[in-house]
Motif scaffolding. Structure first.
Motif, PDB file in Angstrom:
ATOM      1  N   GLY A   9     -45.195 -13.579 145.454  1.00  0.00           N
ATOM      2  CA  GLY A   9     -45.028 -14.589 146.510  1.00  0.00           C
ATOM      3  C   GLY A   9     -43.900 -15.375 146.798  1.00  0.00           C
ATOM      4  N   ASP A  63     -47.372  -6.422 147.014  1.00  0.00           N
ATOM      5  CA  ASP A  63     -48.523  -7.011 147.571  1.00  0.00           C
ATOM      6  C   ASP A  63     -49.721  -6.902 146.434  1.00  0.00           C
ATOM      7  OD1 ASP A  63     -50.819  -7.520 148.896  1.00  0.00           O
ATOM      8  OD2 ASP A  63     -50.640  -6.078 150.584  1.00  0.00           O
ATOM      9  N   ASN A  88     -47.882 -16.089 140.919  1.00  0.00           N
ATOM     10  CA  ASN A  88     -47.754 -17.234 142.019  1.00  0.00           C
ATOM     11  C   ASN A  88     -48.531 -16.913 143.341  1.00  0.00           C
ATOM     12  OD1 ASN A  88     -46.514 -19.749 143.458  1.00  0.00           O
ATOM     13  ND2 ASN A  88     -45.884 -17.806 144.440  1.00  0.00           N
ATOM     14  N   SER A 139     -51.879 -21.742 138.603  1.00  0.00           N
ATOM     15  CA  SER A 139     -53.333 -22.263 138.922  1.00  0.00           C
ATOM     16  C   SER A 139     -53.322 -23.366 139.804  1.00  0.00           C
ATOM     17  CB  SER A 139     -54.182 -22.178 137.724  1.00  0.00           C
ATOM     18  OG  SER A 139     -55.270 -22.593 137.651  1.00  0.00           O
ATOM     19  N   GLY A 184     -51.022 -30.298 141.223  1.00  0.00           N
ATOM     20  CA  GLY A 184     -51.813 -30.946 142.104  1.00  0.00           C
ATOM     21  C   GLY A 184     -51.471 -30.600 143.659  1.00  0.00           C
ATOM     22  N   LYS A 193     -50.684 -24.300 156.529  1.00  0.00           N
ATOM     23  CA  LYS A 193     -51.441 -23.005 157.116  1.00  0.00           C
ATOM     24  C   LYS A 193     -52.946 -23.338 156.781  1.00  0.00           C
ATOM     25  CE  LYS A 193     -48.709 -20.149 154.499  1.00  0.00           C
ATOM     26  NZ  LYS A 193     -48.426 -18.945 153.456  1.00  0.00           N
TER      27      LYS A 193
HETATM   28  P1  NAD Z   1     -47.082 -20.641 150.246  1.00  0.00           P
HETATM   29  O1  NAD Z   1     -48.235 -20.275 150.960  1.00  0.00           O
HETATM   30  O2  NAD Z   1     -46.004 -21.114 150.637  1.00  0.00           O
HETATM   31  O3  NAD Z   1     -46.893 -19.430 149.223  1.00  0.00           O
HETATM   32  C1  NAD Z   1     -48.092 -18.406 148.654  1.00  0.00           C
HETATM   33  C2  NAD Z   1     -47.293 -17.081 149.102  1.00  0.00           C
HETATM   34  O4  NAD Z   1     -47.987 -16.073 148.463  1.00  0.00           O
HETATM   35  C3  NAD Z   1     -46.633 -16.786 150.409  1.00  0.00           C
HETATM   36  O5  NAD Z   1     -45.341 -16.559 150.226  1.00  0.00           O
HETATM   37  C4  NAD Z   1     -47.587 -15.673 150.568  1.00  0.00           C
HETATM   38  O6  NAD Z   1     -46.807 -14.904 151.322  1.00  0.00           O
HETATM   39  C5  NAD Z   1     -47.657 -14.918 149.278  1.00  0.00           C
HETATM   40  N1  NAD Z   1     -48.942 -13.903 149.393  1.00  0.00           N
HETATM   41  C6  NAD Z   1     -50.068 -14.351 149.838  1.00  0.00           C
HETATM   42  N2  NAD Z   1     -50.991 -13.108 149.825  1.00  0.00           N
HETATM   43  C7  NAD Z   1     -50.092 -12.348 149.081  1.00  0.00           C
HETATM   44  C8  NAD Z   1     -50.524 -10.934 148.836  1.00  0.00           C
HETATM   45  N3  NAD Z   1     -51.585 -10.302 148.867  1.00  0.00           N
HETATM   46  N4  NAD Z   1     -49.414 -10.455 148.018  1.00  0.00           N
HETATM   47  C9  NAD Z   1     -48.243 -11.055 147.591  1.00  0.00           C
HETATM   48  N5  NAD Z   1     -47.927 -12.286 148.305  1.00  0.00           N
HETATM   49  C10 NAD Z   1     -48.967 -12.770 148.900  1.00  0.00           C
HETATM   50  O7  NAD Z   1     -48.012 -21.780 149.178  1.00  0.00           O
HETATM   51  P2  NAD Z   1     -47.662 -22.330 147.828  1.00  0.00           P
HETATM   52  O8  NAD Z   1     -48.089 -23.653 147.583  1.00  0.00           O
HETATM   53  O9  NAD Z   1     -46.537 -22.010 147.314  1.00  0.00           O
HETATM   54  O10 NAD Z   1     -48.489 -21.517 146.962  1.00  0.00           O
HETATM   55  C11 NAD Z   1     -48.254 -20.740 145.724  1.00  0.00           C
HETATM   56  C12 NAD Z   1     -49.256 -20.823 144.575  1.00  0.00           C
HETATM   57  O11 NAD Z   1     -49.543 -22.305 143.978  1.00  0.00           O
HETATM   58  C13 NAD Z   1     -50.712 -20.430 145.150  1.00  0.00           C
HETATM   59  O12 NAD Z   1     -51.158 -19.666 144.074  1.00  0.00           O
HETATM   60  C14 NAD Z   1     -51.426 -21.567 145.269  1.00  0.00           C
HETATM   61  O13 NAD Z   1     -52.727 -21.456 145.013  1.00  0.00           O
HETATM   62  C15 NAD Z   1     -50.817 -22.639 144.104  1.00  0.00           C
HETATM   63  N6  NAD Z   1     -50.927 -23.954 144.483  1.00  0.00           N
HETATM   64  C16 NAD Z   1     -50.540 -24.392 145.560  1.00  0.00           C
HETATM   65  C17 NAD Z   1     -50.799 -25.718 145.780  1.00  0.00           C
HETATM   66  C18 NAD Z   1     -50.396 -26.695 147.055  1.00  0.00           C
HETATM   67  O14 NAD Z   1     -50.922 -27.746 147.268  1.00  0.00           O
HETATM   68  N7  NAD Z   1     -49.502 -26.055 147.755  1.00  0.00           N
HETATM   69  C19 NAD Z   1     -51.481 -26.819 144.746  1.00  0.00           C
HETATM   70  C20 NAD Z   1     -51.818 -26.111 143.420  1.00  0.00           C
HETATM   71  C21 NAD Z   1     -51.450 -24.486 143.475  1.00  0.00           C
END
Ligand code: NAD
Length: 318
Positions: A9, A63, A88, A139, A184, A193
């Motif tokens: 990701g 993916d 991630n 997580s 958090g 999104k």
């Molecule tokens: P983000 O949407 O920028 O990144 C998520 C990435 O995962 C994106 O690049 C997306 O294209 C990719 N992705 C989705 N489905 C996929 C698939 N099937 N195969 C490969 N890649 C895929 O958001 P983020 O905040 O960077 O999220 C990253 C991680 O952090 C996630 O697991 C999310 O649950 C976790 N997280 C985020 C937050 C927050 O507030 N943003 C808080 C805690 C945890």
């Protein structure tokens, strides 16, 4: 003697920041394979990677919902070796469950939970054979504590945590480490999104009280929560970088000290009522309490900025 790091990701957010941060390690301790579902979205990472591209960083397609793509990616690595896997990739989902289809919910579980399972089915046997490896999973605090209108997302992260907690005992037998990073709110595409999808929710299937709670309480305060508590993806990358360089990394690591008071409530009451009552009061009783809590959190944020350290790393130094 470089360690091979595979991250999923990486086209945005935390994954992108992580790939860039680890590839730019001053001591060049890592070779990073930054993976993404759609290679067409690699521009931002290419830019962030700078001169590391083709040196300590390579971009590959993967993916997490497609076993064939996972196998092809791992097969393409020298000796199929992955020393550090950072799982991630993930997605969010907010809203009343009456308004969400089972298919939408399944996509969240398939990405956040089965995505990790698929990666491990491919990578864990090799790590066991080599008796070496670190599995790092992004997580969330929602992996240990549910939050209003995040029912399915929290469930997917609870699934991740239960899965890893069970595996961790077996992993020890093979000298492998598992670490759960629990941020958090983080200000990324994810927030935008999820919010935009939330705004589009067809609330006609929900009763008036629920619809009102979602629109006028949850969505209204959504961005304020990110403004007040939100960390940057670079913050999370920094924390994760410390975790992967530790000799004895912890199983759980919360990145946001502002959040610890909330998660502590969970462990303080075996009946489980304390965090639920506290969240209820924060949300419903009422704006005044909510604002007070936010002010309190702002104060904590100011304090915690000054003390950004990882206890264990500090100890390690001594
Ligand atoms: P983000 O949407 O920028 O990144 C998520 C990435 O995962 C994106 O690049 C997306 O294209 C990719 N992705 C989705 N489905 C996929 C698939 N099937 N195969 C490969 N890649 C895929 O958001 P983020 O905040 O960077 O999220 C990253 C991680 O952090 C996630 O697991 C999310 O649950 C976790 N997280 C985020 C937050 C927050 O507030 N943003 C808080 C805690 C945890």
């Amino acid at each position: 003697n470089q360690k091979v790091v595979l991250i999923t990701g990486c086209s945005s957010g935390i994954g992108l920041a992580l790939a860039a941060r680890i590839a730019k390690d001053e001591k060049k301790r890592f070779m990073v394979y930054a993976t993404m579902r759609n290679l067409g979205k690699g521009e931002a990472l290419v830019e962030a990677a700078g001169r590391t591209l083709g040196r300590t960083l390579e971009i590959k397609q993967l993916d997490v919902c497609d076993e064939v793509s996972i196998k092809a990616c791992v097969d393409s690595l020298p000796e199929r070796r992955v020393d550090i896997l950072i799982s991630n990739a993930g997605m969010g989902l907010i809203g009343p469950i009456e308004c969400q289809s089972i298919d939408e919910m399944k996509t969240v579980m398939d990405t956040n939970f089965f995505g990790l399972v698929r990666l491990l089915k491919e990578i864990l046997p090799d790590m066991k054979r080599r008796k070496k490896g670190h599995i790092v999973v992004i997580s969330s605090v929602m992996g240990i504590q549910g939050i209003l209108f995040n029912d399915v997302y929290a469930a997917s992260k609870f699934a991740v945590e239960g899965f890893c907690e069970s595996l961790a005992v077996q992993a020890l037998r093979f000298n492998l480490n598992i670490s759960l990073i629990e941020p958090g709110p983080v200000i990324t595409e994810f927030e935008r999104k999820v919010y935009e999808e939330g705004m589009k929710t067809d609330l006609s299937k929900a009763d008036k009280v629920t619809a009102d709670m979602f629109t006028n309480i949850y969505l209204k305060n959504y961005s304020q929560i990110f403004d007040t508590l939100g960390q940057t993806p670079e913050d999370i990358a920094e924390h994760t970088c410390k975790i992967i360089t530790m000799d004895d990394p912890p199983f759980r690591h919360q990145t946001n000290t502002l959040y610890t008071p909330m998660t502590t409530l969970k462990y303080a009451d075996p009946n489980g009522d304390l965090p639920i009552d506290t969240f209820y009061k924060m949300v419903f009783e009422h704006d005044k309490v909510f604002n007070t809590s936010l002010n309190f959190l702002k104060l904590l944020r100011w304090r915690s900025r000054k003390s950004f350290t990882l206890e264990k790393t500090e100890k390690d130094k001594n």
